[in-house]
Each structure stands twice: as C-alpha cells, then as structure tokens.
Motif scaffolding. Structure first.
Motif, short mmCIF file in Angstrom:
data_model
loop_
_atom_site.label_atom_id
_atom_site.label_comp_id
_atom_site.label_asym_id
_atom_site.label_seq_id
_atom_site.Cartn_x
_atom_site.Cartn_y
_atom_site.Cartn_z
N SER A 70 0.83 -1.21 0.00
CA SER A 70 0.00 0.00 0.00
C SER A 70 0.86 1.25 0.00
O SER A 70 0.62 2.19 -0.78
N ASP A 71 1.86 1.27 0.88
CA ASP A 71 2.76 2.43 0.93
C ASP A 71 3.50 2.60 -0.40
O ASP A 71 3.70 3.72 -0.86
N GLY A 72 3.93 1.48 -0.98
CA GLY A 72 4.67 1.56 -2.23
C GLY A 72 3.84 2.15 -3.37
O GLY A 72 4.34 2.94 -4.16
N TYR A 73 2.56 1.75 -3.46
CA TYR A 73 1.68 2.31 -4.49
C TYR A 73 1.52 3.82 -4.29
O TYR A 73 1.56 4.60 -5.25
N ILE A 74 1.31 4.22 -3.03
CA ILE A 74 1.13 5.65 -2.76
C ILE A 74 2.40 6.42 -3.08
O ILE A 74 2.37 7.49 -3.69
N ASP A 75 3.55 5.88 -2.66
CA ASP A 75 4.82 6.57 -2.93
C ASP A 75 5.10 6.66 -4.42
O ASP A 75 5.65 7.66 -4.89
N PHE A 76 4.75 5.62 -5.17
CA PHE A 76 5.05 5.62 -6.59
C PHE A 76 4.13 6.56 -7.36
O PHE A 76 4.59 7.38 -8.17
N PHE A 77 2.83 6.47 -7.13
CA PHE A 77 1.88 7.27 -7.91
C PHE A 77 1.67 8.67 -7.33
O PHE A 77 1.23 9.57 -8.05
N GLU A 78 1.94 8.87 -6.04
CA GLU A 78 1.74 10.17 -5.38
C GLU A 78 0.38 10.78 -5.72
O GLU A 78 0.28 11.84 -6.31
N PRO A 79 -0.70 10.11 -5.33
CA PRO A 79 -2.03 10.63 -5.67
C PRO A 79 -2.36 11.92 -4.93
O PRO A 79 -1.96 12.11 -3.78
N ASP A 80 -3.11 12.78 -5.60
CA ASP A 80 -3.57 14.01 -4.96
C ASP A 80 -4.67 13.72 -3.93
O ASP A 80 -4.77 14.41 -2.92
N PHE A 81 -5.50 12.72 -4.24
CA PHE A 81 -6.59 12.32 -3.36
C PHE A 81 -6.69 10.80 -3.34
O PHE A 81 -6.41 10.14 -4.35
N LEU A 82 -7.10 10.26 -2.20
CA LEU A 82 -7.40 8.84 -2.08
C LEU A 82 -8.92 8.67 -2.11
O LEU A 82 -9.64 9.37 -1.38
N ILE A 83 -9.40 7.75 -2.93
CA ILE A 83 -10.83 7.47 -3.02
C ILE A 83 -11.07 6.07 -2.46
O ILE A 83 -10.53 5.09 -2.98
N GLU A 84 -11.84 5.97 -1.40
CA GLU A 84 -12.10 4.69 -0.76
C GLU A 84 -13.31 4.02 -1.41
O GLU A 84 -14.38 4.62 -1.52
#
Length: 754
Positions: A70-84
């Motif tokens: 999960s952290d790796g996806y966030i670090d790689f894509f650097e999303p502006d917003f997370l959609i649950e």
C-alpha cells in the motif's frame, strides 16, 4: 532585486482508488468513474489487503507485506486524493483525512458543481471537441465505438479496456453527451469484434477522456500484450496500473487466444524492428506478459500454443509482474510515471528580499467551464531561485501529510511531491499570491508541524551570515582552502585582528598555489567585505598598533590599548614604522573558533550545492544550525540542515533527501561521544535521513578513536526499516539484500567491542 523562476505545468487531478482486489462490483464503478474524468486512464487503483494472498507473489519470494505494498503504491503514484471503495480502507496509511474521499464524492450529479465532485469532468471536454472539430464533416471520419460485451462475464474486462459509463440516476447525462458529440457505434464485443477493432483505429470513451493531454514517457517501449483472466478482478487491476505507466499495453483475455492468435503473432512480428535512431543493432520486441492469476505451468502451456512466432528473436515472454511499488537500488534506473501535461509556461518574477512576495497566473484547461469543482485540476509549480540561498525551493516529498508553508491565503497548502508543488484550482482565471520564505523559516515551520521547538543557534546564525556575506555558495568556494581558512582564523587571534595589505594578499596567493581553480579569493574577500581595508597606526606612547577604519581616521585618534589619544602622522603618513595599510576580518569572519564552526558548515553546504549538486542538477533548501527540543525533552543541535533533491529534466525528480550534520573544524579529537549521541537522537527521530559528520581535517588526520566511532555509527545506521524498505541512512535495499537486517539498538559508541 532577486528573482525566482517558476515553471507551471497543468495536468488533471490524480486520484488513487483503494479497493479490495476481488470486489468486482466496486471495481466496475471505479472504471466508470475514470471514464468520466479527464485523464482518468492514468488514475491508479491500489489493491487493499490485510495480508497478501498467495497469488501476489507467484515466485514465492515473500518479500513484501500488505503495508509495504500500500505504501509503495502511494509513494510511486503520489495521488492528490485517495478514493475509498469502502469507508475506512485508508485508515492507518497516514494519509491526510482532508484528502480522503468516497466513491460518491467524485462525479457531479446532474452537472451540479458547487462543492460537488473532484477532478475535471469530461462533459466540458466533449462539448469543446464537438464545437472545435466533430460538428463538421470530416474527410476521414474518426471511428468512435462503445463496445458492449456479448457475454456478461467480459463486462468488467471491456470497462477496463475501453471504459464504461455509469448508469446511476444523475450520471446518465455523461453517456448521453458522448453519444451526442461523437455518434459512436455500439458494437457487440467478442473475440471476432476485438480482432476487427485491432485492424483499424478506434476511439473508445476512455481514449477520448485523455484528449487535450500529452503523456511524456521516460523510455521508448513497444506494445505489451497483457494476458488476463477476465473473471479475476485482480488481473484487471494489474493491467490498469501497468497501462497507466507504459506507452502501449493491450489486454487480451486468455479465452480468446485461439481466435486471436493470428493477429497477435502479426503484432509480435511487426513489432520486431530496429530501435529508431540506434545504430548498434538494438531491436524492439513486443513483450507478452501473463497476469499473476496464471501459474507458471499455465504460462508455459499458453505461450507456445498461441503466441510464439517462427522468428525466435521476436519472442519475448515475461511471467512476473514488475514490482514498481518497491523502490529500486540506487544503482538501477527508476521506473517512473509518465509526465502528463495539458499546457505549461515559465515566468521569471523579481522580488524584494525584504518583502519576498510574488504573484503569477495559474493555468486552466481551455475547454473547462469558468467555474469548476473545488479541486478541478492541478498546477504543478517548480521554483528555482536565481540565488540559491535566498528562498526555499525544495521541500520533503510527502504526499500523505505534506508540510509546506502556507504560501497563499486560507488554509490550503500545496503538496510537495517529486513533480513539484501541487496546487488545485476551481476558477479558470485564477492567480496565486505567494509569500516566499527563507530556508530557516521553512525548517522552523516544518519542525513546528512535528511538535519540535527550534531556534537558530549562534553557530547557525554565523553560517548564514557567512554565506550571505560571500554572496552565496560560489563565494564560499573561494575559501575552500585550508591555508586560507587558517589565515583568516589566525587574524581573529591577534589583538587588532588585522594583517598588512601586501602580506595578506601574498599569503592568500601562497595558500592557493598556482593550480588552484579559484584565483580570485583575495578579490572576493575584499569585494564581499569579509575583510575591510583600514589603516594601522603605531601609538607613540605604548608602541602598540591599532587598526582604524577609513571612516575613523581623523587628525586625532585613540589607541585601543592605552586608550590615549595621539595625532595622525600628517607629515609622513607613509612611514612604515608609524603607519601602514591593513585588512581586518569583520562580521562573522571575526568570530573566534573558526567563526564558531561556520567555515565547516558553509563548506559542507557548498559541497552539496556546487560539488555533487552540479553534476546532478540538484537543488537544496538549507538552514544554519538549529537548537531543537524534541517532544521527549531531548535537546539536540544540528550544525547543518538541508533538503537535497536531484532534479530530472524529464519525468519526476528524485525524492528529497533530509540531511542533518555535525560540523567541526580542526583538532586532535573533533567528534566526541556527545556529538554521536546527539546525531543518533536526530537519526531516530527522522528515520531514513542522511547524517553528515563534516570536518576540515584530512581523512588521514582523523584519530583512531574517531574512525572507530564513525564506523560504529555507520553500522548502526544500516539498520533496515522494513516498512519503508530503506536503511536508516536513506539508502534503498533490493529484495535480495533483505537478510541484512539489524535489531534497532541505541549503542554506547565509546564502548569497546570484542
């Protein structure tokens, strides 16, 4: 007046959707939402796990855990917003709750804007494309299609490949707008129809959603054939994310391989060709990848039967899914996202250092309505100061909870990422009014956000004054010489803190030598007022010499030692035994103890900027030494503080390195136990930061005790942070080095070990 260059780039808002990998219903909604967003094809989908399933790592290495992924996806894509996809999936990820939304928060219902929605809807894009181009009869009509699968089990696959429109009340206007603007053909989609589509160009809703947008990929790559099982939502998530970062990826259901074998082999053979512009015989090849739901045995069975060609060199199969969420070793090339751009511009803005405020107009999509959603699109701001020392331009990259100064009005702050500072707009004609901050002020704000008290130390103040006095790090380079520094230090120890003019210049030149790269050190020290020219007069009563600034010269002067007045030698002012021209160190250069260590600190900062920074086009934000008070009551001091970022001309920059340093000048034993204890406290508070021990001594002059303590500190710093997949010093480990771990232990570095 100083100047700052601001590069602006417009791109869509980047959303990352967090979903359980087997949730086909919500995954269908995610595909539909992205079909209706400008640039939605590039929005990643992050699979949510509590524990990684067996299919995640088909090779069985067991490198990652669920949190790392999960952290790796966030670090790689650097999303502006997370959609649950489900409320609460983002808990524990450290992502700012202000930028966590639900699926129903994304699209506008019935075209109502106000506070609804996030991102730019395709509705205005369709209208703009129709008015500019598609309302007219074209000589070569475009082939717009809406594929509708004949078999419902391919419905999710078709949505991932071509896009799909939502059927909810309040959102049906989007499909109606697509049909009104482009008159697409609704085709019954099966293997035969897929073959026909591949024989001619077509435009699906997902393709249209990325118009008015350029994707700049970092490498040239031929088509990838991605073999999936349409009944496995996890395969489609992998395909979606892989396509978001590669130029040309085509998903193919394994059930259709028999019917599509001929055209797929043709694609493979046509793709086997020389790399354009390469004269060394390098050939491009179409890669065949199998999704992770297939076993190795299934791959070995399907590939030779349906995809292997008669040209052996054209065949290329990959059975593993690239772990882009795992940071690569520093010696390997990075996989990076494509650089999305709708438009860009550069502005050079002068500002007053005493009141550093700038104003610039933000970019907006030409097709957008005048008023958009609250977060309709993103401006990427990259600043470069013409004087690297004047304002902060580099910040720690932290898409989860970024700490960046509040540049404009209100509570909204930019997000610091490897792209730059991300700002959101909702008005088409929007401007930014920013107050710029110095490095020290920015560090203080950063510490405050972490509940750390900080204040500039006396040594830190001397460092900043020295860098400022020398006109920046170019001027600091002029004193990067042991003899020059020792000469200036020696002047501070004399009573008058001065040296005869000719002797000062000659000793500077002797210290530099004939081959020294800097030959203007003397001129720099004079021009930048590190030394001041004055007149030394000999007191006729106590026979001591006193230095006088030019403004102090008068017919009657006063001796500094005996405090008695005596007349200026008006009759013979050039008599060398009574008067002489002399330079005196002033400002921070007059401080004892090698300017309280400022020489070492300034030279260490200059090393990052002009030595290693120049070769990597790096930028830094720096501060002089800070006295800190941690929440646990510890009060360490750092002499060197900087954020160091290697820049990239194409794609994303490197992550910003956080650097703390201890600076010492000379001495038999510079680094003591207390110094290591302080830096260890800082390293534990800021994991994965870089710790620097800087001295002007030669390496060969370090004592055995210092070398032993430095070695032990470095070994302690190699402890592996498994969640971040980094060691304490910020370096990355490849998975094959995962066995090199140490249990965190605060050691007594002065203790002898067996």
């Amino acid at each position: 007046m100083d100047k700052v260059s601001i590069d602006l780039r417009l791109r869509p808002v980047r959303l990352a959707f967090l979903v359980r990998p087997q949730d086909a219903v919500r995954l269908q909604s995610i595909f539909q939402i992205n079909t209706c967003l400008w640039g939605g094809r590039f929005n990643p989908i992050i699979p949510f796990f509590k524990r990684l399933p067996a299919w995640w790592d088909r090779e069985g290495y067991g490198v990652d855990n669920a949190r790392q992924v999960s952290d790796g996806y966030i670090d790689f894509f650097e999303p502006d917003f997370l959609i649950e996809a489900e409320k609460g999936l983002s808990e524990g990820l450290g992502y700012s709750p202000k930028r966590v939304l639900q699926i129903d928060d994304v699209l506008e219902r019935n075209k109502l804007k106000l506070e609804q929605g996030v991102g730019q809807s395709v509705f205005e894009l369709y209208r703009n494309l129709y008015e500019e181009e598609f309302q007219f009869v074209r000589r070569h009509p475009r082939n717009f299609v809406i594929p509708k699968p004949k078999d419902s089990k391919f419905r999710l696959f078709a949505a991932a490949l071509f896009g799909a429109f939502p059927t909810e009340t309040g959102l049906t206007y989007l499909k109606r707008a697509f049909k009104d603007a482009f008159a697409p053909a609704e085709i019954a989609f099966d293997a035969a129809a897929f073959v026909e589509l591949l024989k001619k160009r077509y435009l699906s809703p997902l393709h249209v959603g990325e118009m008015k947008l350029e994707a700049d990929y970092s490498s040239y790559e031929e088509t990838v054939l991605f073999i999936v099982n349409p009944s496995k939502p996890s395969d489609l998530i992998d395909f979606w994310n892989y396509r978001a970062i590669h130029r040309s990826v085509l998903a193919v259901p394994f059930q259709w391989l028999p019917q599509m074998s001929e055209i797929l082999k043709k694609i493979i053979l046509e793709g086997y060709r020389p790399l354009p512009g390469n004269s060394n015989g390098v050939m491009l090849r179409v890669k065949v990848m199998f999704a992770r739901s297939f076993s190795i045995a299934q791959c070995d069975q399907l590939y030779p039967k349906h995809l292997q060609t008669t040209q052996p060199h054209a065949n290329l199969v990959q059975t593993w899914y690239p772990p882009f969420w795992r940071p690569p070793p520093s010696m390997m090339a990075r996989t990076i996202r494509p650089r999305l751009e709708a438009k860009s511009k550069r502005v050079d803005i002068p500002f007053d250092p005493e009141d550093p405020k700038v104003q610039f107009d933000l970019l907006a999509p030409d097709f957008a309505a005048r008023y958009a959603n609250k977060n309709g699109w993103a401006n990427i701001v990259r600043m470069r100061s013409w004087h690297r020392e004047s304002v902060a331009t580099v910040f720690p990259c932290d898409v989860r909870a970024s700490v960046v100064p509040r540049y404009g009005f209100g509570d909204e702050r930019p997000i610091a990422t490897t792209e730059g500072l991300v700002c959101f707009s909702r008005f088409k004609e929007d401007s930014a009014y920013w107050e710029l901050f110095s490095g020290s002020d920015t560090f203080n704000q950063w510490f405050e956000a972490k509940n750390i008290e900080s204040v500039l130390s006396d040594a830190g103040r001397a460092t900043q004054q020295m860098v400022q006095a020398l006109g920046g790090f170019w001027g600091v380079g002029q004193i990067a010489n042991k003899g020059v520094v020792e000469l200036l230090e020696g002047m501070t120890r004399s009573v008058s803190k001065s040296l005869k003019r000719h002797e000062f210049e000659n000793r500077i030149n002797r210290a530099l030598g004939e081959k020294h790269p800097y030959r203007k050190t003397f001129e720099t020290l004079v021009d930048k007022k590190a030394v001041e020219l004055g007149y030394e007069l000999k007191c006729p009563r106590c026979h001591s010499w006193t230095w006088f600034a030019l403004s102090q010269l008068n017919a009657l002067v006063e001796c500094d030692l005996c405090l008695r007045g005596f007349p200026f030698p008006l009759k013979d002012p050039t008599k060398i035994d009574l008067a002489r021209w002399a330079y005196r160190v002033v400002g921070p250069f007059a401080l004892p103890g090698y300017a309280k260590g400022a020489y070492t600190s300034a030279l260490a900062l200059r090393f990052f900027v002009n030595v290693i920074g120049r070769s990597h086009d790096a930028q830094i934000t720096w501060s002089g030494g800070q006295n800190m008070t941690f929440p646990d009551g510890e009060k360490p001091e750092a002499d060197i503080l900087l954020w160091y970022q290697r820049k990239s001309r194409n794609g994303c920059d490197n992550e910003t390195d956080i650097v703390f340093g201890e600076a010492k000048s000379f001495g038999k034993e510079c680094f003591l136990d207390d110094d290591f204890d302080r830096m260890m406290e800082i390293a534990e508070t800021f994991p994965c930061s870089i710790i620097v021990f800087a001295t002007m001594k030669e390496a060969s002059e370090l004592s055995k005790g210092e070398l032993k303590k430095l070695r032990r500190f470095a070994e302690w710093g190699l402890e592996f942070d498994k969640d971040r997949q980094k060691d304490q010093s910020g370096g990355h480990y490849a998975h094959w080095n995962r066995a090199f771990l140490r249990t965190p232990l605060k050691r007594d570095l002065s203790r002898e070990e067996g």
